[in-house]
Design a protein around this motif. Structure first.
Motif: not given
Ligand SMILES: *Cc1c(COP(=O)(O)O)cnc(C)c1O
Length: 379
Positions: A304, A313, A300, A311, A7
Protein backbone atom coordinates in the motif's frame (compact mmCIF):
# COMPACT_ATOMS: atom_id res chain seq x y z
CA UNK A 1 9.24 4.30 -10.52
CA UNK A 2 5.84 5.44 -11.76
CA UNK A 3 3.60 5.79 -8.72
CA UNK A 4 0.19 5.52 -10.39
CA UNK A 5 -2.04 3.34 -8.17
CA UNK A 6 -2.17 -0.32 -9.19
CA UNK A 7 -5.51 -1.83 -8.27
CA UNK A 8 -6.18 -5.46 -7.46
CA UNK A 9 -8.72 -5.33 -10.25
CA UNK A 10 -10.02 -2.89 -12.80
CA UNK A 11 -12.98 -3.45 -15.09
CA UNK A 12 -12.38 -4.33 -18.71
CA UNK A 13 -14.40 -2.02 -20.95
CA UNK A 14 -15.02 -2.31 -24.69
CA UNK A 15 -14.37 0.69 -27.00
CA UNK A 16 -17.07 3.24 -26.17
CA UNK A 17 -18.02 3.86 -29.80
CA UNK A 18 -19.00 0.20 -30.14
CA UNK A 19 -21.61 0.65 -27.42
CA UNK A 20 -23.33 3.65 -29.01
CA UNK A 21 -25.35 1.64 -31.58
CA UNK A 22 -26.79 -0.45 -28.74
CA UNK A 23 -27.84 2.70 -26.91
CA UNK A 24 -29.30 4.06 -30.14
CA UNK A 25 -31.58 1.01 -30.35
CA UNK A 26 -32.77 1.56 -26.79
CA UNK A 27 -33.39 5.24 -27.55
CA UNK A 28 -35.36 4.22 -30.63
CA UNK A 29 -37.53 1.52 -29.11
CA UNK A 30 -37.89 3.13 -25.65
CA UNK A 31 -37.76 -0.25 -23.92
CA UNK A 32 -35.59 0.27 -20.85
CA UNK A 33 -36.32 -2.83 -18.78
CA UNK A 34 -38.94 -5.55 -18.03
CA UNK A 35 -37.15 -8.28 -19.95
CA UNK A 36 -37.01 -6.45 -23.28
CA UNK A 37 -35.19 -7.48 -26.47
CA UNK A 38 -31.62 -7.02 -25.19
CA UNK A 39 -32.47 -8.98 -22.04
CA UNK A 40 -33.73 -11.86 -24.18
CA UNK A 41 -30.77 -11.72 -26.55
CA UNK A 42 -28.28 -11.62 -23.71
CA UNK A 43 -29.88 -14.57 -21.91
CA UNK A 44 -29.63 -16.59 -25.12
CA UNK A 45 -26.07 -15.46 -25.84
CA UNK A 46 -24.99 -16.42 -22.31
CA UNK A 47 -26.66 -19.82 -22.57
CA UNK A 48 -24.76 -20.40 -25.83
CA UNK A 49 -21.45 -19.12 -24.44
CA UNK A 50 -21.68 -21.18 -21.25
CA UNK A 51 -23.18 -24.20 -22.94
CA UNK A 52 -26.18 -24.29 -20.58
CA UNK A 53 -29.92 -24.24 -21.22
CA UNK A 54 -31.54 -22.04 -18.60
CA UNK A 55 -30.21 -18.61 -17.68
CA UNK A 56 -32.14 -15.99 -15.65
CA UNK A 57 -30.55 -12.54 -15.66
CA UNK A 58 -30.53 -10.45 -12.49
CA UNK A 59 -29.64 -6.91 -11.46
CA UNK A 60 -26.86 -8.41 -9.31
CA UNK A 61 -25.76 -11.76 -7.90
CA UNK A 62 -26.89 -11.03 -4.34
CA UNK A 63 -30.54 -10.71 -5.45
CA UNK A 64 -30.01 -13.85 -7.52
CA UNK A 65 -28.78 -15.78 -4.45
CA UNK A 66 -31.72 -14.55 -2.36
CA UNK A 67 -34.13 -15.54 -5.13
CA UNK A 68 -32.47 -18.93 -5.75
CA UNK A 69 -33.13 -19.91 -2.13
CA UNK A 70 -36.76 -18.86 -2.45
CA UNK A 71 -37.21 -20.68 -5.75
CA UNK A 72 -36.11 -23.94 -4.12
CA UNK A 73 -38.11 -23.19 -0.92
CA UNK A 74 -35.01 -23.55 1.25
CA UNK A 75 -35.52 -23.06 5.01
CA UNK A 76 -34.02 -24.18 8.32
CA UNK A 77 -30.25 -24.59 8.13
CA UNK A 78 -27.90 -24.32 5.17
CA UNK A 79 -24.29 -25.44 5.30
CA UNK A 80 -21.93 -22.88 3.82
CA UNK A 81 -18.39 -21.54 3.93
CA UNK A 82 -16.88 -18.87 6.19
CA UNK A 83 -14.28 -18.19 3.46
CA UNK A 84 -16.25 -16.04 1.02
CA UNK A 85 -17.63 -12.61 0.40
CA UNK A 86 -20.36 -11.75 2.94
CA UNK A 87 -23.12 -11.80 0.31
CA UNK A 88 -23.06 -15.61 0.37
CA UNK A 89 -24.17 -15.73 4.01
CA UNK A 90 -26.29 -12.57 3.75
CA UNK A 91 -28.51 -14.28 1.16
CA UNK A 92 -29.35 -16.90 3.80
CA UNK A 93 -30.10 -14.26 6.45
CA UNK A 94 -32.42 -12.44 4.05
CA UNK A 95 -34.44 -15.65 3.89
CA UNK A 96 -34.46 -16.26 7.64
CA UNK A 97 -32.21 -19.28 7.15
CA UNK A 98 -29.54 -20.22 9.68
CA UNK A 99 -26.10 -20.41 8.07
CA UNK A 100 -23.97 -23.26 9.41
CA UNK A 101 -20.33 -22.54 8.67
CA UNK A 102 -17.95 -25.44 8.22
CA UNK A 103 -14.26 -25.63 7.40
CA UNK A 104 -12.58 -25.49 4.02
CA UNK A 105 -9.99 -27.69 2.38
CA UNK A 106 -6.66 -25.86 2.70
CA UNK A 107 -5.60 -26.84 -0.82
CA UNK A 108 -8.67 -25.62 -2.73
CA UNK A 109 -9.97 -23.01 -0.24
CA UNK A 110 -13.41 -24.56 -0.89
CA UNK A 111 -15.80 -26.38 1.46
CA UNK A 112 -14.45 -29.68 2.75
CA UNK A 113 -17.04 -32.40 1.91
CA UNK A 114 -16.27 -34.34 5.12
CA UNK A 115 -16.98 -31.21 7.17
CA UNK A 116 -20.24 -30.69 5.28
CA UNK A 117 -21.41 -34.22 6.04
CA UNK A 118 -20.49 -33.90 9.71
CA UNK A 119 -22.62 -30.76 10.10
CA UNK A 120 -25.89 -32.15 8.68
CA UNK A 121 -28.82 -32.06 11.12
CA UNK A 122 -32.54 -32.76 10.67
CA UNK A 123 -32.95 -29.03 9.96
CA UNK A 124 -30.45 -28.99 7.08
CA UNK A 125 -32.13 -28.40 3.73
CA UNK A 126 -29.31 -27.32 1.43
CA UNK A 127 -25.60 -26.73 0.88
CA UNK A 128 -24.31 -23.41 -0.44
CA UNK A 129 -20.69 -23.86 -1.54
CA UNK A 130 -18.55 -21.22 -3.28
CA UNK A 131 -16.06 -21.91 -6.10
CA UNK A 132 -13.53 -19.59 -4.48
CA UNK A 133 -11.22 -17.83 -7.02
CA UNK A 134 -12.99 -19.91 -9.68
CA UNK A 135 -11.43 -23.13 -8.37
CA UNK A 136 -13.98 -25.94 -8.63
CA UNK A 137 -15.46 -27.32 -5.42
CA UNK A 138 -15.45 -31.08 -5.03
CA UNK A 139 -18.69 -31.15 -7.01
CA UNK A 140 -18.86 -34.94 -7.18
CA UNK A 141 -18.54 -35.44 -3.41
CA UNK A 142 -21.04 -32.64 -2.78
CA UNK A 143 -23.48 -34.14 -5.28
CA UNK A 144 -23.28 -37.51 -3.50
CA UNK A 145 -23.86 -35.97 -0.07
CA UNK A 146 -26.82 -34.01 -1.40
CA UNK A 147 -28.26 -37.15 -2.94
CA UNK A 148 -27.79 -39.26 0.18
CA UNK A 149 -29.31 -36.69 2.54
CA UNK A 150 -31.86 -35.26 0.11
CA UNK A 151 -30.41 -31.74 0.15
CA UNK A 152 -30.40 -29.05 -2.51
CA UNK A 153 -27.13 -27.54 -3.74
CA UNK A 154 -26.88 -23.87 -4.62
CA UNK A 155 -23.44 -22.87 -5.84
CA UNK A 156 -22.27 -19.33 -5.36
CA UNK A 157 -20.37 -19.28 -8.66
CA UNK A 158 -19.72 -15.52 -8.50
CA UNK A 159 -16.03 -16.12 -9.31
CA UNK A 160 -16.54 -18.87 -11.85
CA UNK A 161 -17.58 -17.20 -15.10
CA UNK A 162 -15.51 -18.67 -17.93
CA UNK A 163 -14.17 -21.60 -15.87
CA UNK A 164 -14.68 -25.10 -17.19
CA UNK A 165 -14.62 -28.38 -15.28
CA UNK A 166 -15.43 -31.92 -16.38
CA UNK A 167 -16.23 -30.70 -19.89
CA UNK A 168 -18.80 -28.15 -18.81
CA UNK A 169 -19.09 -24.64 -17.52
CA UNK A 170 -18.37 -24.41 -13.79
CA UNK A 171 -21.56 -22.31 -13.64
CA UNK A 172 -23.66 -25.36 -14.56
CA UNK A 173 -23.32 -27.44 -11.38
CA UNK A 174 -25.81 -28.06 -8.57
CA UNK A 175 -29.55 -27.46 -8.60
CA UNK A 176 -28.75 -23.82 -9.13
CA UNK A 177 -25.57 -21.81 -9.71
CA UNK A 178 -25.34 -18.05 -9.34
CA UNK A 179 -22.80 -15.98 -11.22
CA UNK A 180 -21.92 -12.29 -10.72
CA UNK A 181 -21.30 -9.65 -13.39
CA UNK A 182 -20.25 -6.99 -10.90
CA UNK A 183 -17.66 -4.44 -12.04
CA UNK A 184 -14.95 -6.25 -10.05
CA UNK A 185 -15.56 -9.64 -11.63
CA UNK A 186 -13.94 -11.24 -14.70
CA UNK A 187 -17.00 -10.53 -16.83
CA UNK A 188 -18.95 -7.38 -15.99
CA UNK A 189 -22.16 -5.63 -16.98
CA UNK A 190 -21.43 -2.75 -14.51
CA UNK A 191 -23.77 -4.51 -12.06
CA UNK A 192 -25.42 -7.80 -12.88
CA UNK A 193 -25.72 -11.49 -12.25
CA UNK A 194 -27.52 -14.60 -13.33
CA UNK A 195 -29.02 -17.84 -12.12
CA UNK A 196 -28.25 -20.97 -14.08
CA UNK A 197 -30.84 -23.67 -13.37
CA UNK A 198 -31.60 -27.12 -14.69
CA UNK A 199 -35.14 -27.06 -16.11
CA UNK A 200 -37.68 -24.80 -17.80
CA UNK A 201 -40.16 -24.94 -14.92
CA UNK A 202 -37.61 -23.62 -12.41
CA UNK A 203 -36.57 -20.89 -14.84
CA UNK A 204 -40.19 -19.80 -15.27
CA UNK A 205 -40.65 -19.69 -11.49
CA UNK A 206 -37.45 -17.68 -11.02
CA UNK A 207 -38.53 -15.28 -13.78
CA UNK A 208 -41.74 -14.67 -11.82
CA UNK A 209 -39.89 -14.22 -8.53
CA UNK A 210 -37.52 -11.60 -9.97
CA UNK A 211 -40.49 -9.61 -11.27
CA UNK A 212 -42.56 -9.10 -8.08
CA UNK A 213 -44.11 -12.58 -8.47
CA UNK A 214 -46.05 -11.55 -11.59
CA UNK A 215 -47.05 -14.44 -13.83
CA UNK A 216 -49.22 -12.25 -16.05
CA UNK A 217 -50.90 -8.88 -15.78
CA UNK A 218 -53.36 -9.98 -13.12
CA UNK A 219 -51.65 -12.93 -11.40
CA UNK A 220 -49.11 -12.61 -8.58
CA UNK A 221 -47.91 -15.90 -7.09
CA UNK A 222 -45.28 -14.86 -4.55
CA UNK A 223 -43.89 -11.88 -2.67
CA UNK A 224 -41.28 -11.59 -5.40
CA UNK A 225 -38.64 -8.92 -5.62
CA UNK A 226 -37.53 -6.56 -8.36
CA UNK A 227 -34.37 -8.32 -9.47
CA UNK A 228 -34.51 -7.61 -13.18
CA UNK A 229 -31.51 -6.60 -15.25
CA UNK A 230 -32.08 -3.41 -17.26
CA UNK A 231 -31.77 -3.18 -21.03
CA UNK A 232 -28.64 -1.03 -20.79
CA UNK A 233 -26.84 -3.66 -18.71
CA UNK A 234 -28.04 -6.49 -20.94
CA UNK A 235 -26.95 -4.65 -24.11
CA UNK A 236 -23.58 -3.97 -22.50
CA UNK A 237 -23.26 -7.65 -21.60
CA UNK A 238 -23.86 -8.64 -25.21
CA UNK A 239 -20.99 -6.40 -26.30
CA UNK A 240 -18.73 -7.57 -23.43
CA UNK A 241 -19.16 -11.19 -24.52
CA UNK A 242 -17.22 -10.38 -27.68
CA UNK A 243 -14.17 -9.50 -25.58
CA UNK A 244 -14.32 -11.99 -22.72
CA UNK A 245 -12.02 -14.59 -24.28
CA UNK A 246 -9.25 -12.08 -24.96
CA UNK A 247 -9.63 -10.66 -21.42
CA UNK A 248 -9.18 -14.11 -19.93
CA UNK A 249 -6.16 -14.72 -22.18
CA UNK A 250 -4.53 -11.50 -20.94
CA UNK A 251 -5.17 -12.54 -17.33
CA UNK A 252 -3.64 -15.92 -18.07
CA UNK A 253 -0.40 -14.33 -19.32
CA UNK A 254 -0.07 -12.14 -16.23
CA UNK A 255 -0.80 -15.10 -13.95
CA UNK A 256 1.87 -17.11 -15.71
CA UNK A 257 4.39 -14.30 -15.22
CA UNK A 258 3.61 -14.16 -11.49
CA UNK A 259 3.74 -17.94 -11.20
CA UNK A 260 7.11 -18.22 -12.99
CA UNK A 261 8.68 -15.60 -10.75
CA UNK A 262 7.13 -16.56 -7.43
CA UNK A 263 8.73 -20.00 -7.70
CA UNK A 264 11.96 -18.37 -6.57
CA UNK A 265 10.61 -16.48 -3.58
CA UNK A 266 11.02 -18.17 -0.26
CA UNK A 267 7.99 -17.94 2.03
CA UNK A 268 5.43 -17.21 -0.67
CA UNK A 269 3.31 -20.18 -1.63
CA UNK A 270 0.51 -20.68 -4.12
CA UNK A 271 -2.66 -22.78 -4.07
CA UNK A 272 -1.60 -26.29 -4.98
CA UNK A 273 -4.73 -28.27 -5.77
CA UNK A 274 -3.65 -29.68 -9.17
CA UNK A 275 -7.27 -29.87 -10.32
CA UNK A 276 -7.73 -30.41 -14.05
CA UNK A 277 -9.88 -27.41 -14.92
CA UNK A 278 -9.83 -24.39 -17.19
CA UNK A 279 -9.38 -21.29 -15.07
CA UNK A 280 -10.67 -17.78 -15.74
CA UNK A 281 -7.64 -16.33 -13.87
CA UNK A 282 -9.97 -14.15 -11.86
CA UNK A 283 -7.67 -13.74 -8.85
CA UNK A 284 -4.04 -14.33 -7.99
CA UNK A 285 -3.94 -15.37 -4.33
CA UNK A 286 -0.59 -15.97 -2.64
CA UNK A 287 -0.01 -17.22 0.88
CA UNK A 288 2.55 -15.41 3.02
CA UNK A 289 4.11 -18.19 5.06
CA UNK A 290 6.02 -18.03 8.35
CA UNK A 291 9.42 -18.11 6.62
CA UNK A 292 8.78 -14.93 4.60
CA UNK A 293 10.54 -11.84 5.95
CA UNK A 294 7.29 -10.03 6.79
CA UNK A 295 3.92 -11.03 8.15
CA UNK A 296 1.00 -10.97 5.72
CA UNK A 297 -0.28 -7.70 7.17
CA UNK A 298 3.17 -6.08 7.13
CA UNK A 299 3.52 -7.03 3.46
CA UNK A 300 0.02 -5.69 2.79
CA UNK A 301 1.08 -2.34 4.29
CA UNK A 302 4.34 -2.27 2.30
CA UNK A 303 2.41 -2.77 -0.94
CA UNK A 304 0.00 0.00 0.00
CA UNK A 305 2.90 2.38 0.76
CA UNK A 306 3.97 1.83 -2.86
CA UNK A 307 0.43 2.46 -4.11
CA UNK A 308 -0.19 -1.19 -4.93
CA UNK A 309 -3.70 -1.98 -3.75
CA UNK A 310 -3.42 -5.67 -2.94
CA UNK A 311 -6.42 -7.14 -1.10
CA UNK A 312 -6.93 -9.76 1.57
CA UNK A 313 -9.62 -11.95 -0.01
CA UNK A 314 -11.00 -13.33 2.28
CA UNK A 315 -10.15 -11.67 5.55
CA UNK A 316 -11.87 -11.39 7.99
CA UNK A 317 -13.81 -14.64 7.76
CA UNK A 318 -17.58 -14.22 7.57
CA UNK A 319 -17.79 -15.86 11.00
CA UNK A 320 -15.79 -12.95 12.44
CA UNK A 321 -18.50 -10.40 11.62
CA UNK A 322 -20.72 -9.62 14.62
CA UNK A 323 -24.00 -10.70 12.98
CA UNK A 324 -22.58 -14.16 12.29
CA UNK A 325 -20.66 -14.77 15.49
CA UNK A 326 -23.70 -16.16 17.26
CA UNK A 327 -25.12 -17.91 14.19
CA UNK A 328 -22.25 -20.27 14.42
CA UNK A 329 -21.40 -22.03 17.65
CA UNK A 330 -17.73 -22.26 16.93
CA UNK A 331 -15.12 -23.16 19.46
CA UNK A 332 -11.74 -21.55 19.04
CA UNK A 333 -10.26 -24.61 17.43
CA UNK A 334 -12.97 -24.92 14.80
CA UNK A 335 -12.48 -23.81 11.20
CA UNK A 336 -8.67 -24.20 11.46
CA UNK A 337 -8.05 -24.24 7.70
CA UNK A 338 -10.25 -21.23 7.03
CA UNK A 339 -8.54 -19.31 9.83
CA UNK A 340 -5.09 -20.24 8.62
CA UNK A 341 -5.73 -19.38 4.97
CA UNK A 342 -7.49 -16.17 5.88
CA UNK A 343 -4.51 -15.04 7.97
CA UNK A 344 -2.00 -15.77 5.16
CA UNK A 345 -3.71 -14.79 1.95
CA UNK A 346 -3.01 -11.78 -0.22
CA UNK A 347 -4.46 -11.25 -3.70
CA UNK A 348 -2.09 -9.60 -6.17
CA UNK A 349 -3.28 -7.16 -8.85
CA UNK A 350 -4.70 -9.05 -11.82
CA UNK A 351 -6.72 -7.53 -14.64
CA UNK A 352 -6.43 -7.13 -18.41
CA UNK A 353 -5.43 -3.44 -18.27
CA UNK A 354 -2.21 -4.08 -16.31
CA UNK A 355 0.99 -2.95 -18.04
CA UNK A 356 4.12 -5.05 -18.03
CA UNK A 357 5.95 -2.48 -15.89
CA UNK A 358 3.15 -2.60 -13.31
CA UNK A 359 3.31 -6.36 -13.06
CA UNK A 360 7.09 -6.09 -12.70
CA UNK A 361 6.67 -3.54 -9.92
CA UNK A 362 4.41 -5.94 -8.01
CA UNK A 363 6.98 -8.74 -8.35
CA UNK A 364 9.84 -6.43 -7.39
CA UNK A 365 8.11 -5.52 -4.13
CA UNK A 366 7.25 -9.12 -3.35
CA UNK A 367 10.74 -10.44 -4.05
CA UNK A 368 12.51 -7.41 -2.55
CA UNK A 369 11.70 -8.41 1.02
CA UNK A 370 12.63 -11.97 0.34
CA UNK A 371 16.16 -10.79 -0.59
CA UNK A 372 16.41 -8.82 2.65
CA UNK A 373 15.54 -12.02 4.42
CA UNK A 374 18.26 -13.95 2.58
CA UNK A 375 20.95 -11.41 3.47
CA UNK A 376 19.84 -11.45 7.08
CA UNK A 377 20.02 -15.24 7.06
CA UNK A 378 23.52 -15.08 5.54
CA UNK A 379 24.92 -12.75 8.17
C1 LIG B 1 -19.12 -10.55 -5.77
C2 LIG B 1 -19.64 -11.70 -5.01
C3 LIG B 1 -21.00 -11.82 -4.68
C4 LIG B 1 -21.99 -10.72 -4.92
O1 LIG B 1 -22.15 -10.38 -6.24
P1 LIG B 1 -22.92 -9.02 -6.62
O2 LIG B 1 -23.18 -9.18 -8.08
O3 LIG B 1 -21.98 -7.91 -6.31
O4 LIG B 1 -24.17 -8.95 -5.82
C5 LIG B 1 -21.43 -12.97 -4.05
N1 LIG B 1 -20.56 -13.95 -3.71
C6 LIG B 1 -19.26 -13.87 -3.99
C7 LIG B 1 -18.36 -15.01 -3.62
C8 LIG B 1 -18.75 -12.73 -4.63
O5 LIG B 1 -17.42 -12.63 -4.86
Amino acid sequence: MNNKPIYVTQPALPPLDEFIPYLQQIWDNKILTNCGPFHQQFEQALADYLGVKYVCLFANATLALVTALQALRISGEVITTPYSFVATAHSLKWNGIKPVFVDIDAKTCNLDPAAIEAAITPQTTAIMPVHVYGTPCDTEAIRKIAENYNLKVIYDAAHAFGCRYNNQSLCAFGDISVVSFHATKVFNTFEGGAIICQDAKTKAHIDHLKNFGFVDETTVVAAGINGKMSEVNAAFGLLQLKYIDSCIEKRKQISQYYRDNIKFIRGISLPDHQLPFTSNYSYFPVFVEADYALSRDELYEKFREQNVMVRRYFYPLITAFPMYRTAHTHRDDELPNARYISSRVLCLPLHPNLEQEEVEKVMAILSGFSKIQQTQKAL
